[in-house]
Scaffold this active site. Structure first.
Site, short mmCIF file in Angstrom:
data_model
loop_
_atom_site.label_atom_id
_atom_site.label_comp_id
_atom_site.label_asym_id
_atom_site.label_seq_id
_atom_site.Cartn_x
_atom_site.Cartn_y
_atom_site.Cartn_z
N GLY A 66 0.82 -1.22 0.00
CA GLY A 66 0.00 0.00 0.00
C GLY A 66 0.85 1.26 0.00
N ILE A 67 1.95 1.24 -0.74
CA ILE A 67 2.87 2.40 -0.74
C ILE A 67 2.25 3.62 -1.45
CG2 ILE A 67 4.12 1.91 -2.93
CD1 ILE A 67 6.72 2.48 -1.14
N SER A 126 -6.87 -0.82 13.60
CA SER A 126 -7.62 0.44 13.59
C SER A 126 -8.45 0.67 14.85
CB SER A 126 -8.55 0.43 12.37
OG SER A 126 -9.49 1.47 12.47
N GLU A 155 -11.24 1.77 14.76
CA GLU A 155 -12.62 1.37 14.41
C GLU A 155 -12.99 0.04 15.08
OE1 GLU A 155 -15.27 2.74 12.22
OE2 GLU A 155 -14.15 4.40 13.04
N TYR A 163 -15.71 -3.11 7.64
CA TYR A 163 -14.29 -2.73 7.71
C TYR A 163 -13.71 -3.08 9.08
CZ TYR A 163 -10.19 0.27 8.35
OH TYR A 163 -8.92 0.74 8.66
N HIS A 187 -5.66 9.46 11.42
CA HIS A 187 -4.56 10.39 11.19
C HIS A 187 -4.67 10.91 9.76
CE1 HIS A 187 -3.27 6.22 10.84
NE2 HIS A 187 -2.53 6.60 9.80
P1 NAP Z 1 -5.20 4.52 1.98
O1 NAP Z 1 -4.69 5.90 1.68
O2 NAP Z 1 -6.59 4.17 1.63
O3 NAP Z 1 -4.19 3.49 1.26
C1 NAP Z 1 -4.53 2.14 1.11
C2 NAP Z 1 -3.49 1.47 0.25
O4 NAP Z 1 -3.88 0.09 0.05
C3 NAP Z 1 -3.35 2.08 -1.17
O5 NAP Z 1 -2.00 2.05 -1.54
C4 NAP Z 1 -4.15 1.11 -2.02
O6 NAP Z 1 -3.76 1.08 -3.37
C5 NAP Z 1 -3.78 -0.20 -1.34
N1 NAP Z 1 -4.68 -1.30 -1.69
C6 NAP Z 1 -6.03 -1.35 -1.56
N2 NAP Z 1 -6.50 -2.53 -2.01
C7 NAP Z 1 -5.43 -3.24 -2.45
C8 NAP Z 1 -5.26 -4.52 -3.03
N3 NAP Z 1 -6.30 -5.33 -3.26
N4 NAP Z 1 -4.02 -4.94 -3.35
C9 NAP Z 1 -2.95 -4.13 -3.14
N5 NAP Z 1 -3.04 -2.90 -2.60
C10 NAP Z 1 -4.27 -2.47 -2.25
O7 NAP Z 1 -5.02 4.19 3.53
P2 NAP Z 1 -4.09 4.90 4.63
O8 NAP Z 1 -4.86 6.00 5.25
O9 NAP Z 1 -2.75 5.14 4.07
O10 NAP Z 1 -4.02 3.76 5.74
C11 NAP Z 1 -2.99 2.78 5.70
C12 NAP Z 1 -3.45 1.57 6.51
O11 NAP Z 1 -3.73 1.95 7.85
C13 NAP Z 1 -4.71 0.90 6.00
O12 NAP Z 1 -4.60 -0.47 6.24
C14 NAP Z 1 -5.80 1.50 6.88
O13 NAP Z 1 -6.90 0.62 6.96
C15 NAP Z 1 -5.05 1.61 8.19
N6 NAP Z 1 -5.53 2.65 9.08
C16 NAP Z 1 -5.55 3.94 8.65
C17 NAP Z 1 -5.95 4.93 9.52
C18 NAP Z 1 -5.97 6.38 9.09
O14 NAP Z 1 -6.54 7.19 9.83
N7 NAP Z 1 -5.37 6.74 7.98
C19 NAP Z 1 -6.32 4.61 10.83
C20 NAP Z 1 -6.28 3.26 11.22
C21 NAP Z 1 -5.85 2.30 10.34
P3 NAP Z 1 -4.39 2.10 -4.46
O15 NAP Z 1 -3.59 3.37 -4.34
O16 NAP Z 1 -4.19 1.37 -5.72
O17 NAP Z 1 -5.83 2.32 -4.09
O1 F7E Z 2 -15.30 9.45 8.72
C1 F7E Z 2 -18.44 11.23 9.46
C2 F7E Z 2 -18.47 9.72 9.29
O2 F7E Z 2 -14.56 8.48 6.56
C3 F7E Z 2 -15.16 10.07 9.98
C4 F7E Z 2 -10.24 5.48 8.05
O3 F7E Z 2 -8.92 5.91 7.88
O4 F7E Z 2 -10.25 6.22 10.32
C5 F7E Z 2 -10.93 6.35 9.08
O5 F7E Z 2 -12.28 5.93 9.20
C6 F7E Z 2 -16.54 10.44 10.52
C7 F7E Z 2 -17.56 9.31 10.44
O6 F7E Z 2 -13.14 8.18 8.63
C8 F7E Z 2 -19.15 12.61 6.17
O7 F7E Z 2 -19.81 9.23 9.37
C9 F7E Z 2 -19.84 12.91 8.20
O8 F7E Z 2 -18.31 9.26 11.63
O9 F7E Z 2 -13.24 10.36 7.57
P1 F7E Z 2 -14.05 9.15 7.76
P2 F7E Z 2 -13.46 6.94 9.57
O10 F7E Z 2 -14.74 6.27 9.21
O11 F7E Z 2 -13.30 7.40 10.97
C10 F7E Z 2 -10.22 4.89 10.86
C11 F7E Z 2 -9.44 4.93 12.15
C12 F7E Z 2 -9.75 3.88 9.88
O12 F7E Z 2 -9.17 2.86 10.26
C13 F7E Z 2 -10.23 4.02 8.49
O13 F7E Z 2 -9.39 3.29 7.59
O14 F7E Z 2 -17.07 11.50 9.74
N1 F7E Z 2 -18.88 11.97 8.26
N2 F7E Z 2 -20.03 13.32 6.94
C14 F7E Z 2 -18.41 11.75 7.00
N3 F7E Z 2 -17.45 10.93 6.56
C15 F7E Z 2 -17.18 10.95 5.23
N4 F7E Z 2 -16.20 10.17 4.76
N5 F7E Z 2 -17.88 11.78 4.35
C16 F7E Z 2 -18.87 12.62 4.77
O15 F7E Z 2 -19.50 13.32 3.97
#
Ligand code: NAP
Ligand code: F7E
Length: 334
Positions: free
Chosen positions: A8-9, A125, A127, A149, A179
Protein backbone atom coordinates in the site's frame (compact mmCIF):
# COMPACT_ATOMS: atom_id res chain seq x y z
CA UNK A 1 21.65 -1.50 4.10
CA UNK A 2 18.29 -2.58 5.57
CA UNK A 3 15.62 -3.64 3.10
CA UNK A 4 11.97 -2.99 3.77
CA UNK A 5 8.70 -3.87 2.04
CA UNK A 6 5.65 -1.61 2.30
CA UNK A 7 2.29 -2.87 1.04
CA UNK A 8 0.00 0.00 0.00
CA UNK A 9 2.87 2.40 -0.74
CA UNK A 10 0.58 4.52 -2.96
CA UNK A 11 -1.70 5.38 0.00
CA UNK A 12 -1.35 8.22 2.51
CA UNK A 13 0.63 6.29 5.13
CA UNK A 14 2.61 4.26 2.60
CA UNK A 15 3.93 7.43 0.97
CA UNK A 16 4.89 9.13 4.25
CA UNK A 17 6.43 5.94 5.63
CA UNK A 18 8.49 5.46 2.46
CA UNK A 19 9.77 9.04 2.76
CA UNK A 20 10.63 8.48 6.43
CA UNK A 21 12.45 5.18 5.81
CA UNK A 22 14.41 6.58 2.85
CA UNK A 23 15.68 9.32 5.17
CA UNK A 24 16.74 6.58 7.62
CA UNK A 25 18.82 4.95 4.85
CA UNK A 26 16.58 1.96 4.10
CA UNK A 27 16.22 0.44 0.66
CA UNK A 28 12.46 0.78 0.18
CA UNK A 29 10.37 -1.66 -1.85
CA UNK A 30 6.66 -1.02 -2.21
CA UNK A 31 3.77 -2.93 -3.70
CA UNK A 32 1.21 -1.30 -5.94
CA UNK A 33 -1.75 -2.85 -7.69
CA UNK A 34 -2.23 -2.58 -11.40
CA UNK A 35 -4.99 -0.13 -12.34
CA UNK A 36 -6.11 1.31 -15.67
CA UNK A 37 -4.63 4.65 -14.52
CA UNK A 38 -1.71 4.78 -12.13
CA UNK A 39 -2.10 6.28 -8.67
CA UNK A 40 1.37 7.58 -7.85
CA UNK A 41 0.55 11.22 -7.14
CA UNK A 42 1.52 11.02 -3.44
CA UNK A 43 4.97 9.62 -4.28
CA UNK A 44 5.42 12.41 -6.84
CA UNK A 45 4.18 15.02 -4.35
CA UNK A 46 6.84 13.90 -1.84
CA UNK A 47 9.39 13.72 -4.66
CA UNK A 48 10.38 10.14 -3.85
CA UNK A 49 8.95 8.14 -6.76
CA UNK A 50 12.38 7.56 -8.36
CA UNK A 51 13.89 6.41 -5.04
CA UNK A 52 11.48 3.55 -4.45
CA UNK A 53 11.51 0.09 -5.97
CA UNK A 54 7.96 -0.66 -7.02
CA UNK A 55 6.61 -4.21 -7.26
CA UNK A 56 3.26 -5.04 -8.81
CA UNK A 57 1.28 -7.18 -6.34
CA UNK A 58 -2.31 -7.57 -5.21
CA UNK A 59 -3.33 -8.49 -1.68
CA UNK A 60 -5.85 -10.91 -3.21
CA UNK A 61 -3.09 -12.82 -5.01
CA UNK A 62 -0.79 -14.88 -2.76
CA UNK A 63 1.56 -15.71 -5.62
CA UNK A 64 2.22 -12.04 -6.24
CA UNK A 65 2.89 -11.54 -2.52
CA UNK A 66 5.44 -14.36 -2.42
CA UNK A 67 7.10 -12.88 -5.48
CA UNK A 68 7.25 -9.50 -3.72
CA UNK A 69 9.05 -11.19 -0.83
CA UNK A 70 11.52 -12.85 -3.18
CA UNK A 71 12.28 -9.58 -4.97
CA UNK A 72 12.57 -7.43 -1.86
CA UNK A 73 13.99 -9.97 0.62
CA UNK A 74 13.09 -7.59 3.47
CA UNK A 75 13.91 -7.56 7.18
CA UNK A 76 10.72 -5.60 7.90
CA UNK A 77 7.26 -5.57 6.30
CA UNK A 78 4.77 -2.77 6.89
CA UNK A 79 1.39 -4.08 5.83
CA UNK A 80 -0.67 -0.98 5.05
CA UNK A 81 -2.66 -2.09 2.00
CA UNK A 82 -6.39 -2.31 2.69
CA UNK A 83 -9.83 -1.32 1.51
CA UNK A 84 -9.67 1.43 4.12
CA UNK A 85 -12.87 3.41 3.58
CA UNK A 86 -15.48 2.46 6.20
CA UNK A 87 -18.47 3.71 4.17
CA UNK A 88 -17.44 1.59 1.15
CA UNK A 89 -17.20 -1.48 3.37
CA UNK A 90 -21.00 -1.40 3.80
CA UNK A 91 -21.38 -1.51 -0.01
CA UNK A 92 -18.65 -4.12 -0.53
CA UNK A 93 -18.54 -6.26 2.63
CA UNK A 94 -17.12 -9.40 1.00
CA UNK A 95 -14.43 -7.55 -0.93
CA UNK A 96 -13.46 -5.66 2.24
CA UNK A 97 -13.28 -8.91 4.23
CA UNK A 98 -11.11 -10.43 1.53
CA UNK A 99 -8.63 -7.55 1.16
CA UNK A 100 -8.62 -6.05 4.65
CA UNK A 101 -9.20 -9.25 6.65
CA UNK A 102 -7.92 -12.30 4.74
CA UNK A 103 -5.20 -10.22 3.05
CA UNK A 104 -3.26 -10.07 6.32
CA UNK A 105 -3.26 -13.86 6.62
CA UNK A 106 -2.11 -14.20 3.02
CA UNK A 107 0.99 -12.16 3.84
CA UNK A 108 1.63 -13.76 7.23
CA UNK A 109 1.44 -17.18 5.61
CA UNK A 110 3.94 -16.20 2.90
CA UNK A 111 6.28 -14.92 5.64
CA UNK A 112 6.11 -18.35 7.32
CA UNK A 113 7.14 -19.97 4.06
CA UNK A 114 9.75 -17.42 3.01
CA UNK A 115 11.51 -16.29 6.19
CA UNK A 116 10.12 -16.42 9.73
CA UNK A 117 12.61 -13.78 10.89
CA UNK A 118 10.93 -10.93 8.97
CA UNK A 119 9.36 -8.39 11.33
CA UNK A 120 5.71 -7.67 10.47
CA UNK A 121 3.57 -4.59 11.12
CA UNK A 122 -0.22 -4.77 10.87
CA UNK A 123 -2.11 -1.45 10.53
CA UNK A 124 -4.98 -2.17 12.91
CA UNK A 125 -7.62 0.44 13.59
CA UNK A 126 -9.46 2.32 16.34
CA UNK A 127 -12.62 1.37 14.41
CA UNK A 128 -12.27 -2.03 16.13
CA UNK A 129 -13.49 -0.33 19.35
CA UNK A 130 -16.58 0.80 17.40
CA UNK A 131 -19.68 1.30 19.48
CA UNK A 132 -18.14 0.14 22.76
CA UNK A 133 -18.97 2.01 25.96
CA UNK A 134 -15.52 3.30 27.01
CA UNK A 135 -15.04 7.03 26.52
CA UNK A 136 -11.26 6.63 26.17
CA UNK A 137 -9.80 3.49 24.58
CA UNK A 138 -6.48 1.75 25.19
CA UNK A 139 -4.94 -1.67 24.40
CA UNK A 140 -7.16 -3.36 27.05
CA UNK A 141 -10.49 -1.86 25.97
CA UNK A 142 -12.98 -4.47 24.69
CA UNK A 143 -13.64 -4.39 20.94
CA UNK A 144 -17.12 -3.77 19.52
CA UNK A 145 -16.67 -3.42 15.72
CA UNK A 146 -19.53 -1.65 13.95
CA UNK A 147 -18.79 -1.99 10.22
CA UNK A 148 -17.59 -4.66 7.78
CA UNK A 149 -14.29 -2.73 7.71
CA UNK A 150 -13.89 -2.86 11.50
CA UNK A 151 -14.78 -6.56 11.61
CA UNK A 152 -12.21 -7.29 8.89
CA UNK A 153 -9.54 -5.34 10.78
CA UNK A 154 -10.40 -7.18 13.98
CA UNK A 155 -10.00 -10.53 12.19
CA UNK A 156 -6.59 -9.39 10.92
CA UNK A 157 -5.67 -8.16 14.41
CA UNK A 158 -6.33 -11.58 15.95
CA UNK A 159 -4.49 -13.38 13.15
CA UNK A 160 -1.47 -11.14 13.71
CA UNK A 161 -1.51 -12.02 17.41
CA UNK A 162 -1.89 -15.71 16.54
CA UNK A 163 1.11 -15.75 14.21
CA UNK A 164 3.10 -14.05 16.96
CA UNK A 165 2.09 -16.55 19.62
CA UNK A 166 1.84 -19.76 17.59
CA UNK A 167 4.82 -19.34 15.23
CA UNK A 168 7.04 -16.85 17.07
CA UNK A 169 6.86 -14.23 14.31
CA UNK A 170 7.74 -10.68 15.38
CA UNK A 171 4.28 -9.35 14.56
CA UNK A 172 2.96 -5.99 15.81
CA UNK A 173 -0.55 -4.54 15.80
CA UNK A 174 -0.57 -0.75 15.69
CA UNK A 175 -4.04 0.32 16.83
CA UNK A 176 -4.11 3.53 14.86
CA UNK A 177 -6.65 6.27 15.52
CA UNK A 178 -7.56 8.60 12.63
CA UNK A 179 -4.56 10.39 11.19
CA UNK A 180 -4.87 12.93 8.44
CA UNK A 181 -2.80 15.14 6.15
CA UNK A 182 -2.89 16.90 2.79
CA UNK A 183 -2.22 13.42 1.32
CA UNK A 184 -5.46 12.00 2.76
CA UNK A 185 -7.91 10.54 0.22
CA UNK A 186 -10.65 12.95 -0.84
CA UNK A 187 -13.48 10.70 0.36
CA UNK A 188 -12.43 10.89 4.03
CA UNK A 189 -14.21 13.62 5.94
CA UNK A 190 -11.24 15.83 6.91
CA UNK A 191 -9.90 16.10 3.38
CA UNK A 192 -13.39 16.41 1.91
CA UNK A 193 -13.83 19.43 4.21
CA UNK A 194 -10.41 21.02 3.58
CA UNK A 195 -10.71 20.61 -0.20
CA UNK A 196 -14.27 21.90 -0.39
CA UNK A 197 -13.66 24.81 2.01
CA UNK A 198 -10.63 25.79 -0.10
CA UNK A 199 -12.76 25.77 -3.25
CA UNK A 200 -15.53 27.81 -1.61
CA UNK A 201 -13.03 30.40 -0.36
CA UNK A 202 -11.75 30.84 -3.93
CA UNK A 203 -15.25 31.02 -5.44
CA UNK A 204 -14.98 27.69 -7.32
CA UNK A 205 -17.71 26.00 -5.30
CA UNK A 206 -20.65 27.01 -3.12
CA UNK A 207 -21.47 24.29 -0.62
CA UNK A 208 -20.06 21.53 1.54
CA UNK A 209 -22.35 18.51 1.90
CA UNK A 210 -21.71 16.07 4.73
CA UNK A 211 -23.53 13.37 6.72
CA UNK A 212 -23.25 12.80 10.49
CA UNK A 213 -21.88 16.03 11.97
CA UNK A 214 -21.96 14.81 15.57
CA UNK A 215 -19.50 11.92 15.20
CA UNK A 216 -16.35 12.56 17.23
CA UNK A 217 -12.89 11.38 16.23
CA UNK A 218 -9.35 11.51 17.60
CA UNK A 219 -7.54 13.16 14.66
CA UNK A 220 -3.73 13.24 14.51
CA UNK A 221 -1.16 14.18 11.87
CA UNK A 222 -0.11 11.26 9.63
CA UNK A 223 3.68 11.93 9.29
CA UNK A 224 4.00 11.63 13.08
CA UNK A 225 2.17 8.29 13.07
CA UNK A 226 4.51 6.70 10.53
CA UNK A 227 7.39 7.40 12.89
CA UNK A 228 5.48 5.53 15.61
CA UNK A 229 4.81 2.71 13.16
CA UNK A 230 8.54 2.37 12.52
CA UNK A 231 9.42 2.63 16.22
CA UNK A 232 7.14 -0.27 17.08
CA UNK A 233 9.34 -2.63 15.02
CA UNK A 234 12.61 -1.37 16.55
CA UNK A 235 12.03 -2.67 20.11
CA UNK A 236 13.09 -6.03 21.53
CA UNK A 237 9.70 -7.74 21.71
CA UNK A 238 6.64 -7.53 19.50
CA UNK A 239 3.51 -6.04 21.10
CA UNK A 240 0.38 -3.99 20.32
CA UNK A 241 0.24 -0.19 20.60
CA UNK A 242 -2.45 2.49 20.47
CA UNK A 243 -1.41 5.62 18.55
CA UNK A 244 -3.67 8.62 19.09
CA UNK A 245 -3.75 12.17 20.46
CA UNK A 246 -6.15 11.58 23.40
CA UNK A 247 -8.31 14.48 22.16
CA UNK A 248 -11.65 14.08 20.44
CA UNK A 249 -13.50 16.58 18.22
CA UNK A 250 -16.74 16.43 16.26
CA UNK A 251 -17.04 16.66 12.47
CA UNK A 252 -18.92 19.95 13.04
CA UNK A 253 -15.97 21.36 15.03
CA UNK A 254 -13.65 20.45 12.14
CA UNK A 255 -15.91 22.35 9.71
CA UNK A 256 -16.17 25.39 12.03
CA UNK A 257 -12.39 25.56 12.41
CA UNK A 258 -11.83 25.10 8.66
CA UNK A 259 -14.32 27.87 7.80
CA UNK A 260 -12.66 30.20 10.31
CA UNK A 261 -9.23 29.56 8.75
CA UNK A 262 -10.51 30.10 5.19
CA UNK A 263 -12.56 33.10 6.31
CA UNK A 264 -15.86 31.80 4.91
CA UNK A 265 -19.33 31.47 6.46
CA UNK A 266 -20.40 28.19 8.09
CA UNK A 267 -23.65 28.63 6.13
CA UNK A 268 -21.98 26.73 3.26
CA UNK A 269 -22.45 23.56 5.35
CA UNK A 270 -25.39 21.35 4.33
CA UNK A 271 -26.29 17.80 5.24
CA UNK A 272 -27.31 15.09 2.82
CA UNK A 273 -28.64 11.67 3.79
CA UNK A 274 -26.52 10.04 1.11
CA UNK A 275 -23.47 10.65 3.30
CA UNK A 276 -24.91 8.75 6.27
CA UNK A 277 -23.76 5.18 7.03
CA UNK A 278 -26.08 2.32 7.99
CA UNK A 279 -24.28 2.36 11.36
CA UNK A 280 -21.73 4.88 12.62
CA UNK A 281 -19.19 5.10 15.43
CA UNK A 282 -20.04 8.08 17.63
CA UNK A 283 -16.97 8.68 19.72
CA UNK A 284 -13.31 7.66 19.62
CA UNK A 285 -10.49 8.93 21.82
CA UNK A 286 -7.25 7.03 22.28
CA UNK A 287 -4.97 6.72 25.29
CA UNK A 288 -1.45 6.42 23.83
CA UNK A 289 0.41 6.11 27.18
CA UNK A 290 1.78 2.62 26.37
CA UNK A 291 3.37 3.84 23.11
CA UNK A 292 4.77 6.83 25.00
CA UNK A 293 6.28 4.65 27.73
CA UNK A 294 7.56 1.74 25.62
CA UNK A 295 8.42 3.48 22.33
CA UNK A 296 9.00 7.08 23.39
CA UNK A 297 6.32 8.10 20.85
CA UNK A 298 3.88 10.95 21.26
CA UNK A 299 1.85 13.14 18.89
CA UNK A 300 2.84 16.79 18.47
CA UNK A 301 0.37 18.47 16.12
CA UNK A 302 -2.75 19.86 17.79
CA UNK A 303 -6.25 19.73 16.29
CA UNK A 304 -6.35 23.41 15.22
CA UNK A 305 -2.87 23.15 13.65
CA UNK A 306 -3.93 20.03 11.73
CA UNK A 307 -7.03 21.74 10.32
CA UNK A 308 -4.95 24.77 9.37
CA UNK A 309 -2.21 22.86 7.57
CA UNK A 310 -4.79 20.90 5.56
CA UNK A 311 -6.92 23.90 4.61
CA UNK A 312 -3.88 26.06 3.80
CA UNK A 313 -2.42 23.35 1.55
CA UNK A 314 -5.68 22.82 -0.35
CA UNK A 315 -6.07 26.59 -0.87
CA UNK A 316 -2.47 26.77 -2.09
CA UNK A 317 -3.07 23.89 -4.54
CA UNK A 318 -6.24 25.43 -5.98
CA UNK A 319 -4.51 28.81 -6.32
CA UNK A 320 -1.68 27.18 -8.26
CA UNK A 321 -4.20 25.36 -10.40
CA UNK A 322 -6.06 28.61 -11.14
CA UNK A 323 -2.72 30.03 -12.23
CA UNK A 324 -2.38 27.19 -14.74
CA UNK A 325 0.32 25.23 -12.92
CA UNK A 326 0.61 21.44 -13.06
CA UNK A 327 1.11 19.75 -9.71
CA UNK A 328 0.89 16.17 -8.44
CA UNK A 329 -2.44 16.21 -6.68
CA UNK A 330 -5.72 14.27 -6.63
CA UNK A 331 -8.42 16.97 -6.70
CA UNK A 332 -6.96 18.75 -9.68
CA UNK A 333 -7.73 15.72 -11.83
CA UNK A 334 -11.47 16.27 -11.65
P1 NAP B 1 -5.20 4.52 1.98
O1 NAP B 1 -4.69 5.90 1.68
O2 NAP B 1 -6.59 4.17 1.63
O3 NAP B 1 -4.19 3.49 1.26
C1 NAP B 1 -4.53 2.14 1.11
C2 NAP B 1 -3.49 1.47 0.25
O4 NAP B 1 -3.88 0.09 0.05
C3 NAP B 1 -3.35 2.08 -1.17
O5 NAP B 1 -2.00 2.05 -1.54
C4 NAP B 1 -4.15 1.11 -2.02
O6 NAP B 1 -3.76 1.08 -3.37
C5 NAP B 1 -3.78 -0.20 -1.34
N1 NAP B 1 -4.68 -1.30 -1.69
C6 NAP B 1 -6.03 -1.35 -1.56
N2 NAP B 1 -6.50 -2.53 -2.01
C7 NAP B 1 -5.43 -3.24 -2.45
C8 NAP B 1 -5.26 -4.52 -3.03
N3 NAP B 1 -6.30 -5.33 -3.26
N4 NAP B 1 -4.02 -4.94 -3.35
C9 NAP B 1 -2.95 -4.13 -3.14
N5 NAP B 1 -3.04 -2.90 -2.60
C10 NAP B 1 -4.27 -2.47 -2.25
O7 NAP B 1 -5.02 4.19 3.53
P2 NAP B 1 -4.09 4.90 4.63
O8 NAP B 1 -4.86 6.00 5.25
O9 NAP B 1 -2.75 5.14 4.07
O10 NAP B 1 -4.02 3.76 5.74
C11 NAP B 1 -2.99 2.78 5.70
C12 NAP B 1 -3.45 1.57 6.51
O11 NAP B 1 -3.73 1.95 7.85
C13 NAP B 1 -4.71 0.90 6.00
O12 NAP B 1 -4.60 -0.47 6.24
C14 NAP B 1 -5.80 1.50 6.88
O13 NAP B 1 -6.90 0.62 6.96
C15 NAP B 1 -5.05 1.61 8.19
N6 NAP B 1 -5.53 2.65 9.08
C16 NAP B 1 -5.55 3.94 8.65
C17 NAP B 1 -5.95 4.93 9.52
C18 NAP B 1 -5.97 6.38 9.09
O14 NAP B 1 -6.54 7.19 9.83
N7 NAP B 1 -5.37 6.74 7.98
C19 NAP B 1 -6.32 4.61 10.83
C20 NAP B 1 -6.28 3.26 11.22
C21 NAP B 1 -5.85 2.30 10.34
P3 NAP B 1 -4.39 2.10 -4.46
O15 NAP B 1 -3.59 3.37 -4.34
O16 NAP B 1 -4.19 1.37 -5.72
O17 NAP B 1 -5.83 2.32 -4.09
O1 F7E C 1 -15.30 9.45 8.72
C1 F7E C 1 -18.44 11.23 9.46
C2 F7E C 1 -18.47 9.72 9.29
O2 F7E C 1 -14.56 8.48 6.56
C3 F7E C 1 -15.16 10.07 9.98
C4 F7E C 1 -10.24 5.48 8.05
O3 F7E C 1 -8.92 5.91 7.88
O4 F7E C 1 -10.25 6.22 10.32
C5 F7E C 1 -10.93 6.35 9.08
O5 F7E C 1 -12.28 5.93 9.20
C6 F7E C 1 -16.54 10.44 10.52
C7 F7E C 1 -17.56 9.31 10.44
O6 F7E C 1 -13.14 8.18 8.63
C8 F7E C 1 -19.15 12.61 6.17
O7 F7E C 1 -19.81 9.23 9.37
C9 F7E C 1 -19.84 12.91 8.20
O8 F7E C 1 -18.31 9.26 11.63
O9 F7E C 1 -13.24 10.36 7.57
P1 F7E C 1 -14.05 9.15 7.76
P2 F7E C 1 -13.46 6.94 9.57
O10 F7E C 1 -14.74 6.27 9.21
O11 F7E C 1 -13.30 7.40 10.97
C10 F7E C 1 -10.22 4.89 10.86
C11 F7E C 1 -9.44 4.93 12.15
C12 F7E C 1 -9.75 3.88 9.88
O12 F7E C 1 -9.17 2.86 10.26
C13 F7E C 1 -10.23 4.02 8.49
O13 F7E C 1 -9.39 3.29 7.59
O14 F7E C 1 -17.07 11.50 9.74
N1 F7E C 1 -18.88 11.97 8.26
N2 F7E C 1 -20.03 13.32 6.94
C14 F7E C 1 -18.41 11.75 7.00
N3 F7E C 1 -17.45 10.93 6.56
C15 F7E C 1 -17.18 10.95 5.23
N4 F7E C 1 -16.20 10.17 4.76
N5 F7E C 1 -17.88 11.78 4.35
C16 F7E C 1 -18.87 12.62 4.77
O15 F7E C 1 -19.50 13.32 3.97
Amino acid sequence: MKRVLITGITGQDGAYLAQFLLKKGYTVFGTYRRQSSGNFWRLHYLNISDKIKLISADILDSTSLYRALEISNPTEIYHLAAQSFVAASFDQPLYTSDVTGLGTVRILDQILKFNKKIKFYQASSSEMFGSGKSLVQNESTPFMPSSPYAISKLYAYWQTKLYREAYGIFAVNGILFNHESPLRGLEFVTRKISNQVAKISLGISKKLELGNLLAKRDWGYAPEYVEGIWKSLQVKNSDDYVMATNESHSVKEFVEEACKIANISIKCLKTNKKNLRPFDVNHLQGDYSKAKKKLGWKPKTKFTDLVKLMVDEDIHRWEQRLNGKYLPWDAGNF
